[in-house]
Every structure is written in C-alpha cells, then in structure tokens.
Design an enzyme around this catalytic site. Sequence first.
Site, PDB file in Angstrom:
ATOM      1  N   HIS A  83       0.857  -1.181   0.000  1.00 48.67           N
ATOM      2  CA  HIS A  83       0.000   0.000   0.000  1.00 48.67           C
ATOM      3  C   HIS A  83       0.897   1.235   0.000  1.00 48.67           C
ATOM      4  O   HIS A  83       2.064   1.173   0.405  1.00 48.67           O
ATOM      5  CB  HIS A  83      -0.889   0.024   1.238  1.00 48.67           C
ATOM      6  CG  HIS A  83      -1.956  -1.017   1.228  1.00 48.67           C
ATOM      7  ND1 HIS A  83      -3.006  -1.007   2.112  1.00 48.67           N
ATOM      8  CD2 HIS A  83      -2.149  -2.119   0.442  1.00 48.67           C
ATOM      9  CE1 HIS A  83      -3.791  -2.039   1.886  1.00 48.67           C
ATOM     10  NE2 HIS A  83      -3.292  -2.734   0.875  1.00 48.67           N
ATOM     11  N   GLU A  85       1.108   3.800   1.902  1.00 54.31           N
ATOM     12  CA  GLU A  85       1.677   4.145   3.208  1.00 54.31           C
ATOM     13  C   GLU A  85       2.862   3.246   3.551  1.00 54.31           C
ATOM     14  O   GLU A  85       3.878   3.709   4.074  1.00 54.31           O
ATOM     15  CB  GLU A  85       0.613   3.995   4.315  1.00 54.31           C
ATOM     16  CG  GLU A  85      -0.608   4.866   4.131  1.00 54.31           C
ATOM     17  CD  GLU A  85      -1.769   4.162   3.434  1.00 54.31           C
ATOM     18  OE1 GLU A  85      -2.917   4.418   3.810  1.00 54.31           O
ATOM     19  OE2 GLU A  85      -1.524   3.366   2.493  1.00 54.31           O
TER      20      GLU A  85
END
Length: 190
Positions: A83, A85
């Site tokens: 992801h 992040e």
Amino acid sequence: MLNTMNRSLASYFLAPSELEGIPFASLMFWTLQDSKWMQEALRLASQGAKLGEVPVGAILVHDQQIIGQGFNQPIGCHDATAHAEIVALREACERLQNYRLPLQTTLYVTLEPCTMCIGALIHARVDRLVYAASEPRAGMVGSQMDLSMQPFYNHNIQVHRGLCGEHSSQLLKTFFRERRRLAKQNKNSA
C-alpha cells in the site's frame, strides 16, 4: 448546516453571517505546506493509476523534507502489503536506517488508512496523519473504527481529515469507473 468535510472550504468562501452557529474550534485551517504535500501525494496517486494501481499516494515529511514516498503497488509488485503508506514507510526507514521515524514526522495520504497501514504508522511512531478522502468500507481512523485513539497502543497519532478530499475522491471514482468500463468492454468482446 455544513458538514465537517466542507467547513474548511466554507471558512474561505462564506460570509461571516453564514458561519454563525458553527463552532470556531471545529473549523480546520490548512497550512500552505499541508496543501503542497497533499498535492504531491495526489501526483503520486495519479502515477499509480497510470500503472493500473488503485490511485493512492503517500508522502512522509520531516522538517519540511520528504523522507519517504510511494503509491499503491500491490498488483505490480505482487505484494498485498504494498500500500502507498507502507511503501513510503519502507523508503523512509531504509533511508534513515531506523524502523522508528523522527519526532514531528507527518504522513500525507490520499485515502484513509486501512488496519494494516494504521498499525504500521503507529509502530513507526508517525506523529501526524493527514488524509484526503474517507474510506467508508475499511477506513480505520474514523470511518469504520478509530484505531489511532485506542488506549492499548503506546503511541497516539494526531489525525486530520479532508484536505483535498474531493480531488482524491474524484480520482478514485474516475479510476474505478474506467476499470468497470474496460471490464464490460472486454466481456462484450469475448
């Protein structure tokens, strides 16, 4: 009555009389730096979309310097944990040679983090999280639950939501609309 997401914009465009009844403390004012970094995260999200990834971008900032950045890459990397992040955290931790980030580190991300991502942000000791669009299905800092405020963690993150939220939502809607159109086109031609 204005909803919370629109209050920050309303404070710039409405007359003072139109702001009556809205508690001043509930108004959110974004700094130019916050806007700059979120625009950069949106640029990364668009970069991911061009590669067929869900358009989410993330920037980690410390002392007004980018220390990590990334966009969603689970499809291209064959990695469910890639992801935006997590990609940004991995880059920052590698750069700093530490799994804990310095004090006053902020993550700017275009979509509300999921369970995995908020857990990683807590463990990395991110001080502040600014996200654009809410994720009603799996968002874990307000939409479904707020893991950032759980008392069993030994670190809390300041969470701010809604900066460039409409822009991020439109980017996501456009991406999924095009994906559905292509899937339908492929199905009809088969």
